[in-house]
Scaffold this motif. Structure first.
Motif, PDB file in Angstrom:
ATOM      1  N   TYR A   1       0.862  -1.187   0.000  1.00  0.00           N
ATOM      2  CA  TYR A   1       0.000   0.000   0.000  1.00  0.00           C
ATOM      3  C   TYR A   1       0.889   1.223   0.000  1.00  0.00           C
ATOM      4  CZ  TYR A   1       1.294   0.904   4.808  1.00  0.00           C
ATOM      5  OH  TYR A   1       2.027   1.193   5.932  1.00  0.00           O
ATOM      6  N   ILE A   2       0.310   2.350  -0.384  1.00  0.00           N
ATOM      7  CA  ILE A   2       1.010   3.628  -0.266  1.00  0.00           C
ATOM      8  C   ILE A   2      -0.033   4.724  -0.008  1.00  0.00           C
ATOM      9  CG2 ILE A   2       0.980   4.065  -2.778  1.00  0.00           C
ATOM     10  CD1 ILE A   2       3.911   5.014  -0.503  1.00  0.00           C
ATOM     11  N   VAL A   3       0.259   5.590   0.955  1.00  0.00           N
ATOM     12  CA  VAL A   3      -0.591   6.760   1.185  1.00  0.00           C
ATOM     13  C   VAL A   3       0.066   7.920   0.443  1.00  0.00           C
ATOM     14  CG1 VAL A   3      -1.549   8.348   2.902  1.00  0.00           C
ATOM     15  CG2 VAL A   3      -1.318   5.903   3.438  1.00  0.00           C
ATOM     16  N   ARG A   4      -0.657   8.481  -0.519  1.00  0.00           N
ATOM     17  CA  ARG A   4      -0.105   9.571  -1.327  1.00  0.00           C
ATOM     18  C   ARG A   4      -0.743  10.894  -0.900  1.00  0.00           C
ATOM     19  NH1 ARG A   4      -0.385   8.679  -7.331  1.00  0.00           N
ATOM     20  NH2 ARG A   4      -2.603   8.224  -7.029  1.00  0.00           N
ATOM     21  N   ILE A   5       0.095  11.911  -0.797  1.00  0.00           N
ATOM     22  CA  ILE A   5      -0.355  13.185  -0.209  1.00  0.00           C
ATOM     23  C   ILE A   5      -0.096  14.336  -1.179  1.00  0.00           C
ATOM     24  CG2 ILE A   5      -0.094  14.736   1.772  1.00  0.00           C
ATOM     25  CD1 ILE A   5       1.255  12.194   3.170  1.00  0.00           C
ATOM     26  N   ASN A   6      -1.091  15.176  -1.348  1.00  0.00           N
ATOM     27  CA  ASN A   6      -0.965  16.352  -2.208  1.00  0.00           C
ATOM     28  C   ASN A   6      -1.547  17.536  -1.443  1.00  0.00           C
ATOM     29  OD1 ASN A   6      -0.493  17.964  -4.424  1.00  0.00           O
ATOM     30  ND2 ASN A   6      -1.894  16.882  -5.809  1.00  0.00           N
ATOM     31  N   ASN A   7      -1.607  18.704  -2.072  1.00  0.00           N
ATOM     32  CA  ASN A   7      -2.138  19.869  -1.381  1.00  0.00           C
ATOM     33  C   ASN A   7      -2.832  20.793  -2.370  1.00  0.00           C
ATOM     34  OD1 ASN A   7      -2.655  22.140   0.206  1.00  0.00           O
ATOM     35  ND2 ASN A   7      -0.758  21.889   1.392  1.00  0.00           N
ATOM     36  N   ARG A   8      -4.078  21.072  -2.092  1.00  0.00           N
ATOM     37  CA  ARG A   8      -4.853  21.955  -2.947  1.00  0.00           C
ATOM     38  C   ARG A   8      -4.232  23.347  -3.048  1.00  0.00           C
ATOM     39  NH1 ARG A   8     -10.225  23.335  -4.590  1.00  0.00           N
ATOM     40  NH2 ARG A   8      -9.896  25.329  -5.617  1.00  0.00           N
ATOM     41  N   LYS A   9      -3.612  23.798  -1.944  1.00  0.00           N
ATOM     42  CA  LYS A   9      -3.024  25.148  -1.955  1.00  0.00           C
ATOM     43  C   LYS A   9      -1.896  25.253  -2.965  1.00  0.00           C
ATOM     44  CE  LYS A   9      -4.089  26.407   2.815  1.00  0.00           C
ATOM     45  NZ  LYS A   9      -3.500  26.560   4.167  1.00  0.00           N
ATOM     46  N   VAL A  10      -1.151  24.151  -3.146  1.00  0.00           N
ATOM     47  CA  VAL A  10      -0.078  24.168  -4.137  1.00  0.00           C
ATOM     48  C   VAL A  10      -0.677  24.345  -5.522  1.00  0.00           C
ATOM     49  CG1 VAL A  10       1.867  22.899  -5.113  1.00  0.00           C
ATOM     50  CG2 VAL A  10       1.355  22.689  -2.671  1.00  0.00           C
ATOM     51  N   LEU A  11      -1.746  23.606  -5.776  1.00  0.00           N
ATOM     52  CA  LEU A  11      -2.413  23.750  -7.071  1.00  0.00           C
ATOM     53  C   LEU A  11      -2.930  25.172  -7.259  1.00  0.00           C
ATOM     54  CD1 LEU A  11      -3.606  22.685  -9.699  1.00  0.00           C
ATOM     55  CD2 LEU A  11      -5.542  21.801  -8.390  1.00  0.00           C
ATOM     56  N   ASN A  12      -3.542  25.728  -6.193  1.00  0.00           N
ATOM     57  CA  ASN A  12      -4.000  27.115  -6.277  1.00  0.00           C
ATOM     58  C   ASN A  12      -2.844  28.048  -6.641  1.00  0.00           C
ATOM     59  OD1 ASN A  12      -6.542  26.362  -5.633  1.00  0.00           O
ATOM     60  ND2 ASN A  12      -6.565  27.259  -3.572  1.00  0.00           N
ATOM     61  N   GLY A  13      -1.692  27.793  -6.013  1.00  0.00           N
ATOM     62  CA  GLY A  13      -0.513  28.605  -6.302  1.00  0.00           C
ATOM     63  C   GLY A  13      -0.088  28.463  -7.754  1.00  0.00           C
ATOM     64  N   VAL A  14      -0.192  27.248  -8.263  1.00  0.00           N
ATOM     65  CA  VAL A  14       0.172  27.000  -9.657  1.00  0.00           C
ATOM     66  C   VAL A  14      -0.776  27.743 -10.597  1.00  0.00           C
ATOM     67  CG1 VAL A  14       0.212  25.212 -11.429  1.00  0.00           C
ATOM     68  CG2 VAL A  14       1.321  24.798  -9.213  1.00  0.00           C
ATOM     69  N   LEU A  15      -2.086  27.695 -10.264  1.00  0.00           N
ATOM     70  CA  LEU A  15      -3.069  28.399 -11.097  1.00  0.00           C
ATOM     71  C   LEU A  15      -2.772  29.898 -11.089  1.00  0.00           C
ATOM     72  CD1 LEU A  15      -6.419  26.582 -10.109  1.00  0.00           C
ATOM     73  CD2 LEU A  15      -4.918  26.119 -12.057  1.00  0.00           C
ATOM     74  N   GLU A  16      -2.345  30.380  -9.908  1.00  0.00           N
ATOM     75  CA  GLU A  16      -1.980  31.796  -9.765  1.00  0.00           C
ATOM     76  C   GLU A  16      -0.755  32.090 -10.620  1.00  0.00           C
ATOM     77  OE1 GLU A  16      -2.692  33.129  -5.519  1.00  0.00           O
ATOM     78  OE2 GLU A  16      -0.691  33.971  -5.856  1.00  0.00           O
ATOM     79  N   ALA A  17       0.263  31.229 -10.478  1.00  0.00           N
ATOM     80  CA  ALA A  17       1.505  31.418 -11.230  1.00  0.00           C
ATOM     81  C   ALA A  17       1.255  31.379 -12.734  1.00  0.00           C
ATOM     82  CB  ALA A  17       2.532  30.362 -10.826  1.00  0.00           C
ATOM     83  N   ALA A  18       0.274  30.577 -13.149  1.00  0.00           N
ATOM     84  CA  ALA A  18      -0.020  30.437 -14.579  1.00  0.00           C
ATOM     85  C   ALA A  18      -0.938  31.543 -15.077  1.00  0.00           C
ATOM     86  CB  ALA A  18      -0.667  29.069 -14.825  1.00  0.00           C
ATOM     87  N   GLU A  19      -1.288  32.442 -14.163  1.00  0.00           N
ATOM     88  CA  GLU A  19      -2.176  33.565 -14.505  1.00  0.00           C
ATOM     89  C   GLU A  19      -3.445  33.095 -15.185  1.00  0.00           C
ATOM     90  OE1 GLU A  19       0.151  36.462 -16.592  1.00  0.00           O
ATOM     91  OE2 GLU A  19       1.362  36.937 -14.823  1.00  0.00           O
TER      92      GLU A  19
END
Lengths: 493, 493
Positions: free
Chosen positions: B175-193
């Motif tokens: 098994y593997i527990v995989r972890i991500n973060n919505r805030k990082v994606l938000n930051g990416v959307l911001e960075a991508a204008e």
């Protein structure tokens, strides 16, 4: 606040009337009790069955077994009729665990073993007027044998019930399973030459024996009586001569099963049905003895009348005989915690075939209340160890401490609220009934130590300690970081 | 038959469409699994909560978390408005365990510890179109921490999830527990204008990364693509330059957490929100390491996108990485068995106050299916010992045998059907998967012996034995009545 304008439309945070939530030990205590009962049922060859909570109203039938609840209803709704989807059927929440068993026994009659022994534990729902202590969702715990006409099935259930009560912690001598037989009563009604049109009325009055006693039932069967409020209750209109065998039946309990059975044989006179009933009780008594269930655990007792109108053969009831204080502070016996008996027509509604069945239902809430009254519910006496947070940047280290404690089998948690106010953390530990708080500030971290606070001892000292004792802080110990688990284990004992 | 005229009106013995019953090991295997999970949750300081199955529609809200189920509905009905009784409210069955938690957290906010860690296990109901493997009542198993904004709460849940999977028997490495973060994606959307009016659409396409992969998402974010059926799906209309950081984010998983976090820091560029998200993931990585949860158990993985639109901070998913054969006989990874993350506004609907919360939900049916696929579900390999009935008059003696076996901890039952046809009794024992049948006729009773039949060996011999072996009847042994328990114990091993 900007949100104020929305205030009007906020939903109420409430369960619907008559429903409730179960927290913490409410859940674990009930679960522990049901687990023990399930183990006994399993060992007797009963298989678990968990039916759908939702049934068609058609399959359920609008039928509640307890005759004293004429207003009982179900929660029902109609499905939308959608092509390929909803059927337009009326659906409802199950109101007990017997009606679904009837449906299952009919639906899977070719797949299930016959006889089929099953147990079921779970919530049921009743659309009744809620009241104090009267909820619209509650647990039932049933065991039934479907497809056996043998009284061996009844005897087995009585023995199993006694075993189950002991398994949850009720001591031998603190309970008794009492056994009666509807057929004996039928024989008595026959012997008393009670007309068929009077029989139902007579049964209803006999069912009050528990409440009104011998003289009360005599009055109700004959000329009637005044109830507590002074209102006149009509009698059935029997003669005293007719009533006599009924009262002989109700009061026929002797010094032991043998004596009781002799009394019953006399009460039924020449009735064939009555003789069959007495013979069934005699067989049950023999089988219980063979199973090692003595008369101090399960006994023939013709004064058990609750539900006699519903059942068709043997009926049984388990009573707890120890005393508790009631709401008014008076001592009384705890009373009934389980009941059951033999019933016909379980699956007949579905298939047209009569299938004999017998079963018992344990009153989950009542039995749990009894365990609590006796201090037997197995409630944990404290909560988790709380690792406090003195220094937000060292959260990982606090989590490591909690992990180490858990790895040693100790329930532990890190404080996850805002750590700024340390007093709040100790209040939290108190609310969690924590036995121990673990504290490590920057100073302790540098020195490689940790403070371990014995909160149970601390609470005792707070009320009892002398000033000197208090100053010496015996409830708080500084230990090397590596000794954390050992010190906590020492305190937990 | 006299009853034939009633045939027309007989109810159908069926569950409503989309509902089902659970028999025997269906119940015990699931229970064993949930018990182990509960033990882990408990040790982490989580308390059980069992809310009412019925909520007011008002409290529930008509709101399902899974965005890919727009037609999801609830089973609801209106109460009769009766003075002192029904309120006229609309009531409904809970559709998940989160909405009731929100109601409880608001209703009992002054009584519950804060933060409040709770777990809940139980059925939920969805008024959806039933389909193969798609039921309208199913189990959920959730753990949530309400009232903590700290990512320590998220890290703890990820570590607990890994522990829970191991507790039910999933081996480390499977098994593997995989972890991500919505805030990082938000930051990416911001960075991508990316314009605000494009963000929702972009999120929806990113959510398909699992299914369509890197190039698929690139097409969906820009000019669109053809789906499997050849139908055109419009793109969001981003430029390739704008899409680049999003793709960098999705594919930023490195050789270890440190490398992944560096890649993410690059992908969010100068976005403050993105930086905060990366920092949160860095803290989670540190805390997991401190708790002894290595990267082969729980790892930062930005390709986890399921539910990113719903959650507001860290998100996590547990996958089982071993292979099974799918319906078409092809090997594939077992896949996701649990998911969760941080969400806001849990109790805000009720109180107007934002209360941060994070939690995880284990897919009970999927995890149980995984355990079964691995032979880890703990199913009993046989049923009860069956004591057969050769002589109806000696039923008490047969029951005594079963009682003795049970007292020795052996599951045992007496045959309770009509004993006339002995073949039926052996068929019954077979259907019960009985390991042993006990047989005592009048002859054996007189001699004080009993026949003990090893049904497992018997079944093997029936297919494999030589004629000589078969004739010697090694599967049936006569022993003294007093040796019954010992002989059965010997066979059971």
């Amino acid at each position: 606040m900007a949100k104020d304008k929305k205030k009007q439309s906020r939903p109420k945070a409430e369960t619907p009337k008559g429903f409730r939530d179960y927290f913490g030990t409410d859940v674990t205590e009930r679960k522990a009790m049901l687990d023990r009962i399930a183990e006994i049922y399993h060992r007797h060859g009963f298989d678990p069955l968990e039916t759908s909570a939702v049934e068609t109203v058609e399959a359920l039938g609008k039928f509640l077994p307890d005759v004293d609840r004429p207003n009982a209803g179900v929660f029902a709704w109609q499905e939308e009729a959608v092509p390929g989807g909803g059927s337009g059927d009326w659906l409802a929440l199950r109101y007990d665990l017997t009606a679904p068993l009837a449906r299952v026994a009919a639906q899977f009659r070719n797949d299930l073993p016959s006889p089929y022994r099953r147990y079921a534990m779970g919530p049921v729902w009743r659309n009744e007027k809620p009241g104090p202590g009267r909820f619209r969702q509650f647990y039932q715990c049933d065991a039934d044998t479907v497809g056996s006409a043998s009284v061996a099935a009844d005897a087995e259930i009585c023995a199993m019930l006694a075993d189950a009560l002991e398994a949850v912690g009720i001591a031998r001598g603190d309970y008794i399973v009492r056994i009666n037989n509807r057929k004996v009563l039928n024989g008595v009604l026959e012997a008393a030459e009670i007309r068929e049109d009077q029989a139902e009325d007579a049964l209803r009055q006999i069912d009050k024996f528990d409440k009104v006693g011998r003289d009360g039932v005599l009055a109700l069967l004959t000329t009637g009586r005044l109830d507590d409020s002074g209102a006149r209750i009509d009698g059935v209109g029997l003669s005293e001569v007719q009533a006599a065998p009924v009262l002989a039946f109700l009061t026929s309990k002797g010094a032991d099963n043998a004596a009781t059975l002799d009394n019953l044989a006399a009460a039924v006179g020449g009735s064939a049905m009555g003789g069959e009933g007495v013979d069934e009780l005699r067989q049950i008594a023999t089988m219980l003895a063979a199973m090692g269930v003595a008369e101090d655990r399960a006994v023939i007792d013709p004064s058990v009348v609750r539900g006699l109108g519903y059942y068709t053969g043997p009926v049984f009831e388990a009573e707890l005989t120890f005393e508790i204080l009631d709401d008014t502070g008076r001592k009384r016996q705890f009373g009934s915690v389980a009941g059951g008996g033999r019933y016909d027509g379980l699956v007949e509604r579905f298939t047209g075939q009569k299938v004999p069945a017998t079963g018992v239902s344990i009153g989950v809430d009542r039995l749990l209340a009894a365990l609590r009254a006796k201090g037997l519910s197995g409630a944990e006496d404290h909560g988790p160890v709380v690792v406090t947070v003195m220094d937000r940047d060292r959260m990982a280290e606090y989590q490591a401490m909690a992990s180490e404690l858990r790895a040693a089998g100790i329930r532990a948690e890190v404080y996850l609220g805002n750590p700024k106010n340390f007093g709040n953390q100790l209040k939290y530990a108190d609310r969690r009934s924590a036995p121990v708080a673990v504290i490590q500030g920057a100073d302790e971290a540098e020195r490689g130590v940790v403070q371990v606070k014995d909160l149970i001892l601390g609470a005792r000292l707070a009320t009892q300690a002398s000033h000197e004792e208090w100053k010496s802080q015996p409830a708080q110990t500084e230990v090397a970081r590596n000794d954390l688990v050992g010190e906590v284990r020492r305190i937990l004992g």
